[in-house]
Motif scaffolding. Structure first.
Motif, PDB file in Angstrom:
ATOM      1  N   UNK A 185     -10.984  35.828 157.762  1.00  0.00           N
ATOM      2  CA  UNK A 185     -11.376  37.332 157.241  1.00  0.00           C
ATOM      3  C   UNK A 185     -12.111  38.339 158.454  1.00  0.00           C
ATOM      4  N   UNK A 186     -12.844  37.552 159.241  1.00  0.00           N
ATOM      5  CA  UNK A 186     -13.350  38.159 160.586  1.00  0.00           C
ATOM      6  C   UNK A 186     -12.410  38.501 161.406  1.00  0.00           C
ATOM      7  N   UNK A 187     -11.199  37.922 161.521  1.00  0.00           N
ATOM      8  CA  UNK A 187     -10.353  38.216 162.701  1.00  0.00           C
ATOM      9  C   UNK A 187      -9.480  39.415 162.143  1.00  0.00           C
ATOM     10  N   UNK A 188      -8.833  39.275 160.656  1.00  0.00           N
ATOM     11  CA  UNK A 188      -8.430  40.359 160.067  1.00  0.00           C
ATOM     12  C   UNK A 188      -9.294  41.546 160.092  1.00  0.00           C
ATOM     13  N   UNK A 189     -10.617  41.735 159.762  1.00  0.00           N
ATOM     14  CA  UNK A 189     -11.530  42.711 159.935  1.00  0.00           C
ATOM     15  C   UNK A 189     -11.322  43.287 161.206  1.00  0.00           C
ATOM     16  N   UNK A 190     -11.483  42.554 162.248  1.00  0.00           N
ATOM     17  CA  UNK A 190     -11.277  43.038 163.903  1.00  0.00           C
ATOM     18  C   UNK A 190     -10.089  43.935 164.128  1.00  0.00           C
ATOM     19  N   UNK A 191      -8.942  43.243 163.559  1.00  0.00           N
ATOM     20  CA  UNK A 191      -7.715  43.850 163.790  1.00  0.00           C
ATOM     21  C   UNK A 191      -7.532  45.301 163.149  1.00  0.00           C
ATOM     22  N   UNK A 192      -8.436  45.321 161.832  1.00  0.00           N
ATOM     23  CA  UNK A 192      -8.484  46.751 161.084  1.00  0.00           C
ATOM     24  C   UNK A 192      -9.480  47.685 161.595  1.00  0.00           C
ATOM     25  N   UNK A 193     -10.358  47.365 162.792  1.00  0.00           N
ATOM     26  CA  UNK A 193     -11.704  48.155 163.244  1.00  0.00           C
ATOM     27  C   UNK A 193     -12.651  48.082 162.250  1.00  0.00           C
ATOM     28  N   UNK A 194     -12.662  46.995 161.504  1.00  0.00           N
ATOM     29  CA  UNK A 194     -13.851  46.894 160.609  1.00  0.00           C
ATOM     30  C   UNK A 194     -14.824  45.907 160.902  1.00  0.00           C
ATOM     31  N   UNK A 195     -15.819  45.812 160.277  1.00  0.00           N
ATOM     32  CA  UNK A 195     -16.767  44.587 160.252  1.00  0.00           C
ATOM     33  C   UNK A 195     -16.773  43.761 158.921  1.00  0.00           C
ATOM     34  N   UNK A 196     -16.757  42.395 159.091  1.00  0.00           N
ATOM     35  CA  UNK A 196     -16.836  41.646 157.966  1.00  0.00           C
ATOM     36  C   UNK A 196     -17.619  42.058 156.732  1.00  0.00           C
ATOM     37  N   UNK A 197     -18.803  42.475 157.349  1.00  0.00           N
ATOM     38  CA  UNK A 197     -19.834  42.867 156.217  1.00  0.00           C
ATOM     39  C   UNK A 197     -19.598  43.756 155.633  1.00  0.00           C
ATOM     40  N   UNK A 198     -18.618  44.712 155.860  1.00  0.00           N
ATOM     41  CA  UNK A 198     -18.052  45.861 155.095  1.00  0.00           C
ATOM     42  C   UNK A 198     -17.904  45.701 153.619  1.00  0.00           C
ATOM     43  N   UNK A 199     -17.214  44.220 153.410  1.00  0.00           N
ATOM     44  CA  UNK A 199     -16.814  43.669 152.223  1.00  0.00           C
ATOM     45  C   UNK A 199     -18.023  43.812 151.156  1.00  0.00           C
ATOM     46  N   UNK A 200     -19.029  43.569 151.547  1.00  0.00           N
ATOM     47  CA  UNK A 200     -20.453  43.536 150.817  1.00  0.00           C
ATOM     48  C   UNK A 200     -21.389  44.525 150.927  1.00  0.00           C
ATOM     49  N   UNK A 201     -20.789  45.888 151.352  1.00  0.00           N
ATOM     50  CA  UNK A 201     -21.771  46.880 151.327  1.00  0.00           C
ATOM     51  C   UNK A 201     -22.363  47.465 150.287  1.00  0.00           C
ATOM     52  N   UNK A 202     -21.771  47.195 149.007  1.00  0.00           N
ATOM     53  CA  UNK A 202     -22.194  47.489 147.932  1.00  0.00           C
ATOM     54  C   UNK A 202     -23.066  46.556 146.931  1.00  0.00           C
ATOM     55  N   UNK A 203     -23.372  45.473 147.897  1.00  0.00           N
ATOM     56  CA  UNK A 203     -24.097  44.567 147.019  1.00  0.00           C
ATOM     57  C   UNK A 203     -25.704  45.088 146.950  1.00  0.00           C
ATOM     58  N   UNK A 204     -26.245  44.994 145.979  1.00  0.00           N
ATOM     59  CA  UNK A 204     -27.511  45.335 145.823  1.00  0.00           C
ATOM     60  C   UNK A 204     -28.468  44.152 146.004  1.00  0.00           C
TER      61      UNK A 204
END
Length: 507
Positions: A381-400
């Protein structure tokens, strides 16, 4: 072996004991003689289980880096050989690899055995056992120990030669292919991690292979990886992703090397945690949230099974943000795995069972608690995020996440600690019902979980009985500063009436 207490070696679904002198008041009870008898007992138990004579069995044996490992593995394999088994010695290996050897088409072992005591101190050691179905359960371990106690084994002569094999390379190659196929890069299929700097910390356990056999073949820059050499004295830090010093070490390594990602394993690699590009920990609730986000992308609406001490914020994230189902169950990695399997059997789709300790098991990977596989899913998922110009932790940005989180361990000082502990839990439920702003959480599978709804507490606590020890662990979380202290203060009105409860940790 007369009057030897075999039952004392059982630790749930594992065998564990003291293998070396050096710790006061800890007498050695896992000797080479005991290991040899356990080898004979496992050979006979496995023979009956799979319906083959001991002479037809093929069994793999591996170990972690513990100082007692070499001596004990030799004695254990000798016991199996004397029963007629063909034994494969894998040397330094990981616990998940030992299971995989039972389903690998080339090796196809009838059983696999790992000598490890996970993250316990240097003087301990133990055994984990596998068939091609799964790891053994409590009853299986009890049966093996009963056979050892009877010590009535037929032997053969001559014995088959013990064969040395490098299975960890076979296992690692499978992880490499998992990442390649998941990323499926049209530009760089073989090296999808190229351009990423990833540091790993093996804690001088068995996980050092991950750097040169997984990360580097995938193209990662592994500069800064640390403590990869097996060393049973564990000179740098405890090999445990839950240990604060261990997590501080990998976080600092990520920062010092300006890395994109960090990975840390426990001694035998069945657990893992991670670190993001800013040096922030990805463990406990954050790790569960991250792998849940990945799983629910692949299997929308499915159920995530966790242990009992996961946070309210995680539940809301899984159910509201990811549109999944959160099934909070009991502590114990075998408990969450077996519960996830049960749900699937009843028609409720569940692809992930994970404890806050870092034990994560996935349906796609035989429900094997495999830290290296968990890390491998994150890397893809880290590699796929890099391809999309994102960070892996964007996936949990809404975690409180809670503002405060604490665990206290209340020791029980009477012999019949289970009965006493259950009495405390029962009385706490009565006390909670008398509090207008405390509510007992329904569908709780162990102990008692209380939602604390006053504005100055705004959190929850769980009191449960430890799986093995005379202890009542008390987990408290709050969404406001000072909230944990407020909850503790109110609990201190309840606990003092129990004279056989050591409350020093609360104070």
């Amino acid at each position: 072996m007369k009057n030897f207490n075999w039952k004392k070696l059982q630790n749930g679904s594992d065998i564990r004991g003291v293998a070396l002198e050096g710790v006061p008041e800890e007498t050695v009870n896992l000797t080479p003689e005991v290991a040899k008898t356990l080898g004979q007992a496992f050979a006979n138990w496995l023979s009956e289980k799979v319906g083959k004579s001991p002479e037809e069995l093929v069994v793999s044996v591996g170990r972690d880096s513990r100082l007692s490992g070499q001596t004990l593995i030799e004695s254990f394999m000798e016991g199996m050989s004397e029963c007629g088994c063909q034994v494969y010695n894998f040397g330094i290996a990981s616990t998940p690899a030992m299971f995989m050897s039972t389903i690998d088409p080339k090796f196809n072992c009838d059983g696999g055995v790992m000598l490890t005591a996970s993250h316990l101190p240097f003087n301990r050691n133990g055994f984990k056992f596998f068939t091609n179905r799964s790891g053994l359960d409590k009853k299986d371990i009890a049966d093996i120990l009963n056979l050892a106690e009877q010590n009535n084994f037929a032997t053969v002569s001559p014995t088959k030669a013990i064969e040395q094999h490098d299975f960890i390379s076979v296992y690692a190659a499978g992880l490499v292919e998992t990442v390649r196929n998941a990323v499926n890069s049209s530009e760089n299929f073989d090296r999808p991690l190229e351009g990423l700097k990833i540091v790993a910390d093996a804690g001088n356990g068995a996980g050092g292979f991950y750097v040169d056999k997984v990360l580097q073949p995938l193209g990662a820059d592994t500069t800064g990886s640390q403590f990869l050499e097996p060393d049973g004295t564990f000179p740098n830090h405890v090999p445990n992703p839950e240990n604060q010093e261990a997590m501080a070490a990998i976080c600092q390594a990520v920062i010092d090397n300006d890395a994109d990602f960090g990975i840390i394993f426990d001694t035998d690699v069945d657990r893992a945690a991670a670190v993001d590009h800013q040096g922030n920990e990805l463990n406990r609730n954050r790790l569960i949230a991250l792998i849940s986000a990945i799983v629910l992308q692949e299997h929308p609406g499915s159920t995530i099974v966790t242990d009992s001490i996961t946070s309210e914020g995680l539940s809301k994230f899984i159910e509201k943000d990811l549109n999944g189902v959160h099934h909070r169950f009991k502590r114990g990695y075998k408990n969450v795995i077996n519960e996830s399997i049960r749900l699937n059997q009843e028609g409720q789709e569940s692809w992930l069972a994970i404890e806050t300790s870092g034990h994560g098991a996935m349906k796609e990977n035989y429900f094997l608690d495999d830290g290296a596989y968990l890390a491998t899913k994150l890397l893809a998922e880290l590699a796929k995020s890099k391809q999309e110009g994102k960070f892996l932790t964007d996936l949990i940005a809404n975690l409180v996440e809670p503002v405060e989180s604490e665990e206290y361990r209340l020791k029980i000082t009477v012999d019949d600690f289970k009965a006493y502990g259950n009495k405390v839990i029962e009385k706490l439920q009565e006390f909670a019902r008398s509090q207008t702003d405390w509510k007992i959480v329904p569908n709780n599978y162990e102990g008692v979980r209380i939602s604390c709804q006053s504005p100055d507490e705004d959190g929850w606590f769980l009191l449960r009985l430890s799986l093995h020890d005379p202890v009542l662990p008390l987990n408290i979380e709050s969404n406001v500063s000072g909230g944990v202290e407020k909850i503790v203060s109110r609990l201190n009105e309840f606990f003092p009436s129990f004279n056989s409860l050591d409350l020093s940790s609360l104070n």
